[in-house]
Write a protein that holds these residues in place. Structure first.
Motif, PDB file in Angstrom:
ATOM      1  N   MET A 143      14.682 -10.700  -5.348  1.00 30.18           N
ATOM      2  CA  MET A 143      13.739 -10.187  -4.357  1.00 30.18           C
ATOM      3  C   MET A 143      14.461  -9.217  -3.434  1.00 30.18           C
ATOM      4  SD  MET A 143      10.739 -10.204  -3.007  1.00 30.18           S
ATOM      5  CE  MET A 143       9.877  -9.959  -1.496  1.00 30.18           C
ATOM      6  N   VAL A 144      13.799  -8.142  -3.104  1.00 34.56           N
ATOM      7  CA  VAL A 144      14.324  -7.185  -2.136  1.00 34.56           C
ATOM      8  C   VAL A 144      14.278  -7.841  -0.768  1.00 34.56           C
ATOM      9  CG1 VAL A 144      13.961  -4.920  -1.097  1.00 34.56           C
ATOM     10  CG2 VAL A 144      13.449  -5.260  -3.505  1.00 34.56           C
ATOM     11  N   VAL A 145      15.392  -7.828  -0.045  1.00 33.19           N
ATOM     12  CA  VAL A 145      15.419  -8.515   1.234  1.00 33.19           C
ATOM     13  C   VAL A 145      15.757  -7.612   2.403  1.00 33.19           C
ATOM     14  CG1 VAL A 145      15.923 -10.776   0.247  1.00 33.19           C
ATOM     15  CG2 VAL A 145      17.800  -9.272   0.891  1.00 33.19           C
ATOM     16  N   SER A 146      16.147  -6.391   2.158  1.00 33.49           N
ATOM     17  CA  SER A 146      16.475  -5.480   3.253  1.00 33.49           C
ATOM     18  C   SER A 146      15.726  -4.171   3.060  1.00 33.49           C
ATOM     19  CB  SER A 146      17.984  -5.200   3.283  1.00 33.49           C
ATOM     20  OG  SER A 146      18.348  -4.411   2.152  1.00 33.49           O
ATOM     21  N   VAL A 147      15.577  -3.434   4.150  1.00 27.19           N
ATOM     22  CA  VAL A 147      14.923  -2.131   4.060  1.00 27.19           C
ATOM     23  C   VAL A 147      15.758  -1.213   3.173  1.00 27.19           C
ATOM     24  CG1 VAL A 147      14.143  -0.104   5.348  1.00 27.19           C
ATOM     25  CG2 VAL A 147      13.725  -2.389   6.254  1.00 27.19           C
ATOM     26  N   ALA A 148      17.086  -1.300   3.274  1.00 26.46           N
ATOM     27  CA  ALA A 148      17.953  -0.469   2.420  1.00 26.46           C
ATOM     28  C   ALA A 148      17.729  -0.800   0.944  1.00 26.46           C
ATOM     29  CB  ALA A 148      19.421  -0.664   2.804  1.00 26.46           C
ATOM     30  N   GLY A 149      17.640  -2.064   0.618  1.00 21.52           N
ATOM     31  CA  GLY A 149      17.376  -2.472  -0.751  1.00 21.52           C
ATOM     32  C   GLY A 149      15.989  -2.040  -1.212  1.00 21.52           C
ATOM     33  N   PHE A 150      15.036  -2.136  -0.305  1.00 28.32           N
ATOM     34  CA  PHE A 150      13.676  -1.708  -0.606  1.00 28.32           C
ATOM     35  C   PHE A 150      13.653  -0.206  -0.889  1.00 28.32           C
ATOM     36  CE2 PHE A 150       9.215  -0.869   1.014  1.00 28.32           C
ATOM     37  CZ  PHE A 150       8.558  -1.478  -0.051  1.00 28.32           C
ATOM     38  N   ARG A 151      14.338   0.565  -0.038  1.00 27.48           N
ATOM     39  CA  ARG A 151      14.432   2.021  -0.263  1.00 27.48           C
ATOM     40  C   ARG A 151      15.116   2.325  -1.591  1.00 27.48           C
ATOM     41  NH1 ARG A 151      12.861   5.420   3.489  1.00 27.48           N
ATOM     42  NH2 ARG A 151      12.850   4.817   5.671  1.00 27.48           N
ATOM     43  N   ALA A 152      16.182   1.608  -1.893  1.00 24.73           N
ATOM     44  CA  ALA A 152      16.916   1.829  -3.141  1.00 24.73           C
ATOM     45  C   ALA A 152      16.019   1.568  -4.349  1.00 24.73           C
ATOM     46  CB  ALA A 152      18.167   0.944  -3.193  1.00 24.73           C
ATOM     47  N   SER A 153      15.090   0.636  -4.209  1.00 27.50           N
ATOM     48  CA  SER A 153      14.201   0.310  -5.327  1.00 27.50           C
ATOM     49  C   SER A 153      13.217   1.435  -5.637  1.00 27.50           C
ATOM     50  CB  SER A 153      13.436  -0.988  -5.050  1.00 27.50           C
ATOM     51  OG  SER A 153      12.367  -0.782  -4.143  1.00 27.50           O
ATOM     52  N   LEU A 154      13.119   2.427  -4.755  1.00 21.85           N
ATOM     53  CA  LEU A 154      12.187   3.541  -4.971  1.00 21.85           C
ATOM     54  C   LEU A 154      12.588   4.415  -6.155  1.00 21.85           C
ATOM     55  CD1 LEU A 154      11.532   4.578  -1.265  1.00 21.85           C
ATOM     56  CD2 LEU A 154       9.991   3.314  -2.793  1.00 21.85           C
ATOM     57  N   SER A 155      13.803   4.248  -6.642  1.00 23.74           N
ATOM     58  CA  SER A 155      14.226   5.009  -7.823  1.00 23.74           C
ATOM     59  C   SER A 155      13.626   4.432  -9.105  1.00 23.74           C
ATOM     60  CB  SER A 155      15.753   5.041  -7.921  1.00 23.74           C
ATOM     61  OG  SER A 155      16.260   3.727  -8.099  1.00 23.74           O
ATOM     62  N   ALA A 156      13.064   3.249  -9.034  1.00 22.06           N
ATOM     63  CA  ALA A 156      12.433   2.621 -10.198  1.00 22.06           C
ATOM     64  C   ALA A 156      11.078   3.260 -10.485  1.00 22.06           C
ATOM     65  CB  ALA A 156      12.271   1.121  -9.952  1.00 22.06           C
ATOM     66  N   ALA A 157      10.538   2.965 -11.648  1.00 20.99           N
ATOM     67  CA  ALA A 157       9.240   3.514 -12.045  1.00 20.99           C
ATOM     68  C   ALA A 157       8.075   2.755 -11.412  1.00 20.99           C
ATOM     69  CB  ALA A 157       9.101   3.491 -13.559  1.00 20.99           C
ATOM     70  N   ALA A 158       8.321   1.517 -11.026  1.00 26.56           N
ATOM     71  CA  ALA A 158       7.276   0.685 -10.431  1.00 26.56           C
ATOM     72  C   ALA A 158       7.936  -0.285  -9.451  1.00 26.56           C
ATOM     73  CB  ALA A 158       6.529  -0.080 -11.519  1.00 26.56           C
ATOM     74  N   PRO A 159       7.151  -0.811  -8.516  1.00 27.31           N
ATOM     75  CA  PRO A 159       7.725  -1.781  -7.575  1.00 27.31           C
ATOM     76  C   PRO A 159       8.098  -3.076  -8.282  1.00 27.31           C
ATOM     77  CG  PRO A 159       5.353  -1.622  -7.269  1.00 27.31           C
ATOM     78  CD  PRO A 159       5.735  -0.569  -8.266  1.00 27.31           C
ATOM     79  N   ALA A 160       9.025  -3.803  -7.703  1.00 29.04           N
ATOM     80  CA  ALA A 160       9.416  -5.104  -8.257  1.00 29.04           C
ATOM     81  C   ALA A 160       8.190  -6.005  -8.351  1.00 29.04           C
ATOM     82  CB  ALA A 160      10.484  -5.745  -7.367  1.00 29.04           C
ATOM     83  N   ALA A 161       8.094  -6.726  -9.425  1.00 27.38           N
ATOM     84  CA  ALA A 161       6.929  -7.576  -9.690  1.00 27.38           C
ATOM     85  C   ALA A 161       6.715  -8.637  -8.615  1.00 27.38           C
ATOM     86  CB  ALA A 161       7.064  -8.233 -11.056  1.00 27.38           C
ATOM     87  N   GLU A 162       7.781  -9.061  -7.979  1.00 26.11           N
ATOM     88  CA  GLU A 162       7.645 -10.138  -6.995  1.00 26.11           C
ATOM     89  C   GLU A 162       7.182  -9.665  -5.618  1.00 26.11           C
ATOM     90  OE1 GLU A 162      12.070  -9.013  -7.003  1.00 26.11           O
ATOM     91  OE2 GLU A 162      10.543  -9.373  -8.512  1.00 26.11           O
ATOM     92  N   LEU A 163       7.030  -8.366  -5.422  1.00 19.64           N
ATOM     93  CA  LEU A 163       6.548  -7.880  -4.126  1.00 19.64           C
ATOM     94  C   LEU A 163       5.081  -8.264  -3.937  1.00 19.64           C
ATOM     95  CD1 LEU A 163       8.008  -4.255  -3.868  1.00 19.64           C
ATOM     96  CD2 LEU A 163       8.889  -6.363  -2.835  1.00 19.64           C
ATOM     97  N   ASP A 164       4.751  -8.687  -2.712  1.00 18.38           N
ATOM     98  CA  ASP A 164       3.345  -8.974  -2.432  1.00 18.38           C
ATOM     99  C   ASP A 164       2.590  -7.655  -2.256  1.00 18.38           C
ATOM    100  OD1 ASP A 164       4.080  -8.129   0.129  1.00 18.38           O
ATOM    101  OD2 ASP A 164       3.744 -10.072   1.070  1.00 18.38           O
ATOM    102  N   ALA A 165       1.279  -7.748  -2.135  1.00 17.37           N
ATOM    103  CA  ALA A 165       0.431  -6.553  -2.100  1.00 17.37           C
ATOM    104  C   ALA A 165       0.817  -5.570  -0.984  1.00 17.37           C
ATOM    105  CB  ALA A 165      -1.038  -6.955  -1.995  1.00 17.37           C
ATOM    106  N   PRO A 166       1.023  -6.015   0.259  1.00 13.51           N
ATOM    107  CA  PRO A 166       1.368  -5.037   1.296  1.00 13.51           C
ATOM    108  C   PRO A 166       2.669  -4.286   1.008  1.00 13.51           C
ATOM    109  CG  PRO A 166       0.726  -7.120   2.291  1.00 13.51           C
ATOM    110  CD  PRO A 166       0.823  -7.350   0.813  1.00 13.51           C
ATOM    111  N   LEU A 167       3.680  -4.997   0.524  1.00 11.44           N
ATOM    112  CA  LEU A 167       4.948  -4.331   0.218  1.00 11.44           C
ATOM    113  C   LEU A 167       4.830  -3.427  -1.001  1.00 11.44           C
ATOM    114  CD1 LEU A 167       7.563  -7.099   1.019  1.00 11.44           C
ATOM    115  CD2 LEU A 167       7.443  -4.820   2.061  1.00 11.44           C
TER     116      LEU A 167
END
Length: 101
Positions: free
Chosen positions: A1-25
């Motif tokens: 699970m992404v736990v920091s804003v930096a990690g969340f930003r880094a995940s933007l290089s992926a094609a889709a959001p991580a499956a475990e993110l809830d709807a708002p994230l």
């Protein structure tokens, strides 16, 4: 699970959001990718305050400030007046940090 804003930003290089993110994230993730319609589709039928907050942000991005104001009220958040980037960061930080709307 992404736990920091930096990690969340880094995940933007992926094609889709991580499956475990809830709807708002997940919606905030798509918004950061410039995919407004995808982000809006995710939160438009959600009933949580967190989703309403992201929904408000999306309408602010769109320039529909009247609609944004409605969703800020639903989220019980003040209408944002800072930059869109700063608001995105604030929402991401709150949602990732466990502070719920």
């Amino acid at each position: 699970m992404v736990v920091s804003v930096a990690g969340f930003r880094a995940s933007l290089s992926a094609a889709a959001p991580a499956a475990e993110l809830d709807a708002p994230l997940a919606a905030l993730w798509w918004a950061a990718k410039g995919k407004w319609d995808e982000a809006h589709r995710i939160v438009q039928d959600e009933e949580t305050a967190d989703s309403a907050w992201v929904h408000a942000y999306l309408h602010r991005v769109e320039g529909d400030l009247g609609n944004a104001a409605y969703w800020y009220r639903r989220a019980q958040k003040p209408v944002a007046s800072d930059s869109l980037e700063a608001e995105w960061e604030r929402i991401a930080s709150a949602l990732l940090g466990g502070e719920r709307a």
